[in-house]
Design an enzyme around this catalytic site. Structure first.
Site, mmCIF file in Angstrom:
data_model
loop_
_atom_site.group_PDB
_atom_site.id
_atom_site.type_symbol
_atom_site.label_atom_id
_atom_site.label_comp_id
_atom_site.label_asym_id
_atom_site.label_seq_id
_atom_site.Cartn_x
_atom_site.Cartn_y
_atom_site.Cartn_z
ATOM 1 N N CYS A 106 79.121 103.941 29.308
ATOM 2 C CA CYS A 106 79.746 102.660 28.927
ATOM 3 C C CYS A 106 79.728 101.653 30.059
ATOM 4 O O CYS A 106 79.650 100.462 29.813
ATOM 5 C CB CYS A 106 81.166 102.898 28.444
ATOM 6 S SG CYS A 106 82.176 103.753 29.649
ATOM 7 N N GLU A 122 89.230 101.791 24.455
ATOM 8 C CA GLU A 122 88.274 101.825 25.571
ATOM 9 C C GLU A 122 86.901 101.572 24.962
ATOM 10 O O GLU A 122 86.281 102.484 24.406
ATOM 11 C CB GLU A 122 88.332 103.197 26.266
ATOM 12 C CG GLU A 122 89.656 103.482 26.956
ATOM 13 C CD GLU A 122 89.800 102.742 28.284
ATOM 14 O OE1 GLU A 122 88.768 102.374 28.892
ATOM 15 O OE2 GLU A 122 90.945 102.532 28.708
ATOM 16 N N GLY A 165 85.107 104.251 22.279
ATOM 17 C CA GLY A 165 83.890 104.135 21.470
ATOM 18 C C GLY A 165 83.520 102.677 21.304
ATOM 19 O O GLY A 165 83.804 101.864 22.184
HETATM 20 P P1 NAD Z 1 80.965 107.814 18.501
HETATM 21 O O1 NAD Z 1 79.978 107.471 17.437
HETATM 22 O O2 NAD Z 1 81.065 109.199 19.004
HETATM 23 O O3 NAD Z 1 82.372 107.294 17.980
HETATM 24 C C1 NAD Z 1 83.552 107.461 18.726
HETATM 25 C C2 NAD Z 1 84.577 108.174 17.874
HETATM 26 O O4 NAD Z 1 84.887 107.365 16.734
HETATM 27 C C3 NAD Z 1 84.111 109.511 17.336
HETATM 28 O O5 NAD Z 1 85.110 110.476 17.564
HETATM 29 C C4 NAD Z 1 83.874 109.243 15.874
HETATM 30 O O6 NAD Z 1 84.117 110.378 15.064
HETATM 31 C C5 NAD Z 1 84.861 108.160 15.564
HETATM 32 N N1 NAD Z 1 84.454 107.326 14.453
HETATM 33 C C6 NAD Z 1 83.197 106.896 14.183
HETATM 34 N N2 NAD Z 1 83.198 106.131 13.062
HETATM 35 C C7 NAD Z 1 84.475 106.077 12.627
HETATM 36 C C8 NAD Z 1 85.128 105.440 11.524
HETATM 37 N N3 NAD Z 1 84.449 104.693 10.652
HETATM 38 N N4 NAD Z 1 86.462 105.597 11.402
HETATM 39 C C9 NAD Z 1 87.151 106.348 12.287
HETATM 40 N N5 NAD Z 1 86.589 106.968 13.351
HETATM 41 C C10 NAD Z 1 85.270 106.846 13.522
HETATM 42 O O7 NAD Z 1 80.735 106.937 19.801
HETATM 43 P P2 NAD Z 1 80.159 105.481 19.925
HETATM 44 O O8 NAD Z 1 81.124 104.499 19.382
HETATM 45 O O9 NAD Z 1 78.742 105.423 19.504
HETATM 46 O O10 NAD Z 1 80.206 105.416 21.525
HETATM 47 C C11 NAD Z 1 79.450 104.508 22.204
HETATM 48 C C12 NAD Z 1 80.265 103.263 22.496
HETATM 49 O O11 NAD Z 1 81.440 103.632 23.207
HETATM 50 C C13 NAD Z 1 79.549 102.307 23.391
HETATM 51 O O12 NAD Z 1 79.829 100.992 22.964
HETATM 52 C C14 NAD Z 1 80.170 102.558 24.749
HETATM 53 O O13 NAD Z 1 80.082 101.479 25.624
HETATM 54 C C15 NAD Z 1 81.573 102.871 24.367
HETATM 55 N N6 NAD Z 1 82.203 103.700 25.377
HETATM 56 C C16 NAD Z 1 83.251 103.193 26.052
HETATM 57 C C17 NAD Z 1 83.831 103.950 27.055
HETATM 58 C C18 NAD Z 1 84.986 103.445 27.833
HETATM 59 O O14 NAD Z 1 85.592 104.256 28.512
HETATM 60 N N7 NAD Z 1 85.333 102.178 27.777
HETATM 61 C C19 NAD Z 1 83.359 105.222 27.324
HETATM 62 C C20 NAD Z 1 82.292 105.703 26.589
HETATM 63 C C21 NAD Z 1 81.725 104.933 25.612
#
Ligand code: NAD
Length: 472
Positions: free
Chosen positions: A259, A225, A203
């Site tokens: 991502c 990641e 995330g």
């Molecule tokens: P998201 O909002 O779905 O969050 C990811 C996870 O974190 C979820 O399961 C969510 O419930 C949890 N979460 C959110 N806030 C939280 C908190 N305060 N405390 C604990 N857990 C919490 O996804 P996102 O972050 O918006 O995803 C997008 C980002 O992820 C982008 O920056 C993208 O580049 C990155 N990403 C990276 C990869 C990789 O493989 N490197 C893959 C996909 C996405």
């Protein structure tokens, strides 16, 4: 919502005690030792593979409900890629689990030294919404292949896929070893208060810091990641039509919510004008004159992200695209030029279908631009020059460096997938996943019969000292 299956009953949010109970239950399973057996691991992986094949329609429907993904894209980027990961693990697992010999220094012989991989215990996998199936299951493949028990926490922003995982995984895998916990921040926070043996988070970096802080309280290792702005350098002399087509494909897949999507183009020299023309043509070729009507073009995940993205449209001159409709969360594939390198569109990861082109005079300027910013998850370059490839490899740092095509390095199971610096910590896929979810234990075995080690015991004499200095 999910074709071919009854909608699962809503899952009650997990209370802190439930989180503790869940982890205790999985720890108890791990303590039985059954997850360590290669036969158990393979049976779980085969069952997961069967689920993906047999429920492909239901899973595709969930991905469509969450992100408007086309059937083909859902298959190639989520279901099929996870099957490839499983097949690769099944094919190589025995070899990965074999002890590896290490050579023994002369002075310690006779003895045997080797490393063995042992599972860590109970791991937590926290997945995001953009590839909500693959990014929950590919890490799970690694966790199972390495012999762990696991909690999977899908993203609440992809509710149909989250429900599908909560419904199917306990019916497919050993339910005492793999558990799905649905929910948002409170549920994830409750989980993070528990002591896991590894936390694998995909995330954004802000939440990555929350995860790492929580894990630090238990001295639990993490894999993060994360994302960031992945540049695509385009040099004169490259086949610009092909480069534009490939960049458009990588950028507008999943409506830019990838991502490793090329975040922006660094157009070297005089390539910008031709790129603008070729990108416009490529978008039309892929999604037609009105991408809103293309069955192959996705939608923005929610209104918050839609509003964030449409606010960036004024950040340059729109070459093509720009149309949007909040009611359907549609934002056309958009190319921006005349962009301020320090403006909003260049200061955060775009994570949507907006592609800015930044002009730079030469490769030096492109490298300076890249190295002045956070280390990207991926760096792409389209060039005909071997010297440029060598310079980018040695003068920049990124999770991955890919020439000639975006995204595809992910599909090579022998390559690690992960970031560096702000784009992440650790890596996975294939054997790298088994590494991530294992402890590599040093095993040293010295026969007790003879005792040449006596040489190293006090009292030390001149002769002993001289010999020891030669041996060590
Ligand atoms: P998201 O909002 O779905 O969050 C990811 C996870 O974190 C979820 O399961 C969510 O419930 C949890 N979460 C959110 N806030 C939280 C908190 N305060 N405390 C604990 N857990 C919490 O996804 P996102 O972050 O918006 O995803 C997008 C980002 O992820 C982008 O920056 C993208 O580049 C990155 N990403 C990276 C990869 C990789 O493989 N490197 C893959 C996909 C996405």
């Amino acid at each position: 919502m999910l074709g071919g299956m009854s909608t699962p009953a809503p899952v009650e949010p997990i209370a802190p005690n439930d989180a503790a109970d869940t982890v205790a239950r999985l720890n108890a399973t791990f303590a039985t030792g059954r997850t360590k057996s290669p036969a158990w691991r393979k049976a779980q992986l085969r069952a997961l593979r069967r689920l993906l094949v047999e429920q492909a329609d239901a899973l595709t429907a969930a991905l469509h409900a969450d992100l408007g993904k086309s059937t083909t894209e859902a298959y190639t980027t989520e279901i099929g890629s996870t099957i490839t990961e499983i097949d690769h693990a099944l094919r190589h697992l025995d070899r990965w689990l074999r002890p590896r010999r290490a050579s023994v220094p002369l002075g310690l012989r006779p003895a045997r030294a080797r490393t063995v991989r042992e599972p860590l215990g109970t791991v937590l996998i926290i997945a995001p919404w953009n590839y909500p199936l693959q990014l929950a299951l590919a890490p799970l493949v690694g966790a199972i292949a390495a012999g762990n028990t696991a909690v999977v926490k899908p993203s609440e922003l992809a509710p149909a896929t989250s429900a599908a995982l909560a419904h199917w995984l306990p019916r497919t895998l050993d339910p005492q070893a793999v558990t799905v916990v649905e929910g948002a921040v409170p549920e994830t926070t409750a989980l993070l208060e528990q002591r896991f043996d590894h936390v694998f988070y995909t995330g954004n970096g802000k939440v990555g810091r929350i995860v790492m802080t929580a894990a630090a309280r238990h001295l639990t290792p993490v894999t993060l990641e994360l994302g960031g702005k992945s540049p695509a350098v385009v040099e004169p002399g490259a086949d610009l039509a092909t480069a534009a087509r490939r960049i458009a494909w990588g950028k507008f897949m999943n409506a830019g919510q990838t991502c490793v999507a090329p975040d922006y183009i660094l157009a070297v020299g005089d390539t910008s004008t031709a790129l603008e023309r070729h990108l416009t043509a490529a978008i039309r070729e892929m999604y037609g004159t009105d991408p809103a009507r293309s069955a192959d073009y996705g939608r923005i995940v929610n209104e918050r992200h839609f509003d964030r993205l449409t606010a960036l449209l004024g950040d340059g001159r729109i070459v093509t695209g720009g149309d949007h409709d909040r009611a359907t969360r549609y934002l056309a594939p958009t190319v921006l030029t005349d962009v301020d390198a320090d403006g909003p569109v260049m200061s955060e990861e775009i994570f949507g279908p907006i592609l800015p082109i930044i002009r730079v005079p030469d490769l030096d300027a492109a490298i300076d631009f890249i190295t002045a910013r956070d280390k990207p998850l991926a760096l792409y370059a389209f060039t005909a020059s071997a010297a440029t490839k060598r310079r980018l490899a040695s003068e920049t740092s990124s999770g991955a460096l890919t020439f000639g095509a975006p995204l595809v390095h992910l599909a090579v199971p022998g390559l690690p997938f992960g970031g560096v610096g702000e784009s992440g910590i650790g890596a996975y896929h294939g054997e790298y996943s088994v590494d991530t979810f294992s402890h590599t234990k040093a095993v040293f075995d010295k026969p007790l019969l003879a005792d040449p080690l006596r040489l190293a015991y006090p009292p030390f004499t001149d002769l002993k000292s001289r010999l020891l200095r030669r041996l060590f």
